[in-house]
Design a protein around this motif. Sequence first.
Motif, PDB file in Angstrom:
ATOM      1  N   LEU A 102      -2.443  -1.071  -3.572  1.00 36.49           N
ATOM      2  CA  LEU A 102      -2.963   0.276  -3.852  1.00 36.49           C
ATOM      3  C   LEU A 102      -1.744   1.161  -4.006  1.00 36.49           C
ATOM      4  O   LEU A 102      -0.934   1.270  -3.085  1.00 36.49           O
ATOM      5  CB  LEU A 102      -3.858   0.773  -2.725  1.00 36.49           C
ATOM      6  CG  LEU A 102      -4.541   2.158  -2.822  1.00 36.49           C
ATOM      7  CD1 LEU A 102      -3.626   3.329  -2.495  1.00 36.49           C
ATOM      8  CD2 LEU A 102      -5.206   2.369  -4.172  1.00 36.49           C
ATOM      9  N   GLU A 103      -1.577   1.754  -5.178  1.00 35.73           N
ATOM     10  CA  GLU A 103      -0.398   2.573  -5.444  1.00 35.73           C
ATOM     11  C   GLU A 103      -0.791   3.824  -6.218  1.00 35.73           C
ATOM     12  O   GLU A 103      -1.828   3.871  -6.873  1.00 35.73           O
ATOM     13  CB  GLU A 103       0.645   1.780  -6.240  1.00 35.73           C
ATOM     14  CG  GLU A 103       1.129   0.497  -5.573  1.00 35.73           C
ATOM     15  CD  GLU A 103       1.945   0.743  -4.310  1.00 35.73           C
ATOM     16  OE1 GLU A 103       2.415   1.880  -4.102  1.00 35.73           O
ATOM     17  OE2 GLU A 103       2.108  -0.222  -3.528  1.00 35.73           O
ATOM     18  N   PHE A 104       0.054   4.833  -6.114  1.00 35.33           N
ATOM     19  CA  PHE A 104      -0.149   6.041  -6.908  1.00 35.33           C
ATOM     20  C   PHE A 104       0.011   5.727  -8.386  1.00 35.33           C
ATOM     21  O   PHE A 104       0.837   4.903  -8.774  1.00 35.33           O
ATOM     22  CB  PHE A 104       0.877   7.116  -6.530  1.00 35.33           C
ATOM     23  CG  PHE A 104       0.658   7.735  -5.186  1.00 35.33           C
ATOM     24  CD1 PHE A 104      -0.472   8.502  -4.933  1.00 35.33           C
ATOM     25  CD2 PHE A 104       1.591   7.569  -4.174  1.00 35.33           C
ATOM     26  CE1 PHE A 104      -0.671   9.082  -3.687  1.00 35.33           C
ATOM     27  CE2 PHE A 104       1.405   8.149  -2.922  1.00 35.33           C
ATOM     28  CZ  PHE A 104       0.264   8.907  -2.678  1.00 35.33           C
ATOM     29  N   GLN A 105      -0.788   6.414  -9.210  1.00 30.94           N
ATOM     30  CA  GLN A 105      -0.528   6.433 -10.638  1.00 30.94           C
ATOM     31  C   GLN A 105       0.610   7.426 -10.896  1.00 30.94           C
ATOM     32  O   GLN A 105       1.268   7.887  -9.972  1.00 30.94           O
ATOM     33  CB  GLN A 105      -1.791   6.820 -11.392  1.00 30.94           C
ATOM     34  CG  GLN A 105      -2.921   5.808 -11.254  1.00 30.94           C
ATOM     35  CD  GLN A 105      -4.155   6.207 -12.022  1.00 30.94           C
ATOM     36  OE1 GLN A 105      -4.124   7.045 -12.914  1.00 30.94           O
ATOM     37  NE2 GLN A 105      -5.280   5.597 -11.678  1.00 30.94           N
ATOM     38  N   LEU A 159       3.107   3.908  -9.602  1.00 27.29           N
ATOM     39  CA  LEU A 159       2.574   2.567  -9.783  1.00 27.29           C
ATOM     40  C   LEU A 159       3.641   1.651 -10.376  1.00 27.29           C
ATOM     41  O   LEU A 159       4.562   2.114 -11.033  1.00 27.29           O
ATOM     42  CB  LEU A 159       1.378   2.643 -10.731  1.00 27.29           C
ATOM     43  CG  LEU A 159       0.432   1.467 -10.851  1.00 27.29           C
ATOM     44  CD1 LEU A 159      -0.339   1.268  -9.557  1.00 27.29           C
ATOM     45  CD2 LEU A 159      -0.541   1.708 -12.000  1.00 27.29           C
ATOM     46  N   CYS A 173       0.855  -1.188   0.000  1.00 32.02           N
ATOM     47  CA  CYS A 173       0.000   0.000   0.000  1.00 32.02           C
ATOM     48  C   CYS A 173       0.891   1.238   0.000  1.00 32.02           C
ATOM     49  O   CYS A 173       1.597   1.500   0.984  1.00 32.02           O
ATOM     50  CB  CYS A 173      -0.918  -0.003   1.222  1.00 32.02           C
ATOM     51  SG  CYS A 173      -2.066   1.400   1.271  1.00 32.02           S
ATOM     52  N   LEU A 174       0.868   1.971  -1.090  1.00 32.46           N
ATOM     53  CA  LEU A 174       1.643   3.210  -1.232  1.00 32.46           C
ATOM     54  C   LEU A 174       3.128   2.974  -0.959  1.00 32.46           C
ATOM     55  O   LEU A 174       3.770   3.718  -0.232  1.00 32.46           O
ATOM     56  CB  LEU A 174       1.081   4.299  -0.311  1.00 32.46           C
ATOM     57  CG  LEU A 174      -0.403   4.644  -0.514  1.00 32.46           C
ATOM     58  CD1 LEU A 174      -0.833   5.714   0.469  1.00 32.46           C
ATOM     59  CD2 LEU A 174      -0.665   5.084  -1.957  1.00 32.46           C
ATOM     60  N   HIS A 226       6.080   4.528  -4.755  1.00 32.27           N
ATOM     61  CA  HIS A 226       6.596   5.877  -4.996  1.00 32.27           C
ATOM     62  C   HIS A 226       7.905   6.119  -4.263  1.00 32.27           C
ATOM     63  O   HIS A 226       8.578   7.126  -4.502  1.00 32.27           O
ATOM     64  CB  HIS A 226       5.557   6.939  -4.615  1.00 32.27           C
ATOM     65  CG  HIS A 226       5.207   6.986  -3.168  1.00 32.27           C
ATOM     66  ND1 HIS A 226       4.497   5.991  -2.537  1.00 32.27           N
ATOM     67  CD2 HIS A 226       5.476   7.906  -2.200  1.00 32.27           C
ATOM     68  CE1 HIS A 226       4.334   6.293  -1.265  1.00 32.27           C
ATOM     69  NE2 HIS A 226       4.926   7.446  -1.031  1.00 32.27           N
ATOM     70  N   HIS A 249      -3.241  13.517  -6.947  1.00 34.64           N
ATOM     71  CA  HIS A 249      -2.427  12.313  -6.835  1.00 34.64           C
ATOM     72  C   HIS A 249      -3.348  11.094  -6.972  1.00 34.64           C
ATOM     73  O   HIS A 249      -3.904  10.600  -5.996  1.00 34.64           O
ATOM     74  CB  HIS A 249      -1.682  12.272  -5.494  1.00 34.64           C
ATOM     75  CG  HIS A 249      -0.566  13.245  -5.404  1.00 34.64           C
ATOM     76  ND1 HIS A 249      -0.764  14.566  -5.078  1.00 34.64           N
ATOM     77  CD2 HIS A 249       0.773  13.094  -5.610  1.00 34.64           C
ATOM     78  CE1 HIS A 249       0.403  15.193  -5.066  1.00 34.64           C
ATOM     79  NE2 HIS A 249       1.344  14.324  -5.386  1.00 34.64           N
ATOM     80  N   HIS A 250      -3.533  10.631  -8.201  1.00 33.06           N
ATOM     81  CA  HIS A 250      -4.480   9.556  -8.473  1.00 33.06           C
ATOM     82  C   HIS A 250      -3.883   8.192  -8.116  1.00 33.06           C
ATOM     83  O   HIS A 250      -2.665   8.001  -8.131  1.00 33.06           O
ATOM     84  CB  HIS A 250      -4.892   9.592  -9.944  1.00 33.06           C
ATOM     85  CG  HIS A 250      -5.598  10.853 -10.319  1.00 33.06           C
ATOM     86  ND1 HIS A 250      -6.904  11.116  -9.966  1.00 33.06           N
ATOM     87  CD2 HIS A 250      -5.161  11.950 -10.984  1.00 33.06           C
ATOM     88  CE1 HIS A 250      -7.259  12.311 -10.398  1.00 33.06           C
ATOM     89  NE2 HIS A 250      -6.213  12.843 -11.026  1.00 33.06           N
ATOM     90  N   THR A 251      -4.767   7.246  -7.794  1.00 37.28           N
ATOM     91  CA  THR A 251      -4.336   5.926  -7.333  1.00 37.28           C
ATOM     92  C   THR A 251      -5.048   4.821  -8.106  1.00 37.28           C
ATOM     93  O   THR A 251      -6.079   5.049  -8.740  1.00 37.28           O
ATOM     94  CB  THR A 251      -4.632   5.738  -5.830  1.00 37.28           C
ATOM     95  OG1 THR A 251      -6.044   5.836  -5.616  1.00 37.28           O
ATOM     96  CG2 THR A 251      -3.906   6.783  -4.999  1.00 37.28           C
TER      97      THR A 251
END
Length: 208
Positions: free
Chosen positions: A144-147, A172, A113-114, A117, A198-200
């Motif tokens: 779940l990661e940032f795009q 991601l 999760c995150l 990055h 900051h989209h995920t």
Amino acid sequence: MKYSITKILNFGAGIYDRWAKHNLREIYKRLTELADLKGNEKVLDIGCGPGNLDLMIAEILDEGFIHGIDIAPKMIEIAREKAKERGYDIDYRVGNSTKLPYESCEFDVVFTCLLYHHLSHGEKDQTLKEIYRVLEPNGRYISLEFQEFPTDVFHRIFLKLSTGNSGIMHGLHPAELIEGNKFHTEKQIKGSPFWKHHHTSYRVLIKK
């Protein structure tokens, strides 16, 4: 991953713990739903931080077991204390995602999760290789990661100073790394943005 990241995470562990409790609970809930846990799995949480996701997983598992690993010793210290207070037997270790201290085919489910990055492109690739290695055949990797990060001057300067590698601009794990590491993408779902821009994305990958 620069060692300064470890120092930053150690210094801010308590603050992050409080922030995560208020801001990541729904994300953790969604991650556990996507994992479709049966109750007897062996689970690994990479970049576990202060262990909030693990406590939620522990409420679901009846006969399974949870391992958590993080590069920041202070995060692990907080996670151990919370697990002990709740009466959960969770195995926490300090370590790096690019060299996991576990046997091959040891886990049914892996979570992140995150995490990505914090990693360079090469570290993302090696992390996926390690996740593939420690998963059982048909094991599930839930994330779940940032795009891709915004490319404005502020983010470029901040990320360059904090990581030393511009590859971080794509938070991601890129699609070509998934294919190169032999994962099958079962699901990819758009997540809620952080701070509006900051989209995920959630992903469910299967080891084939």
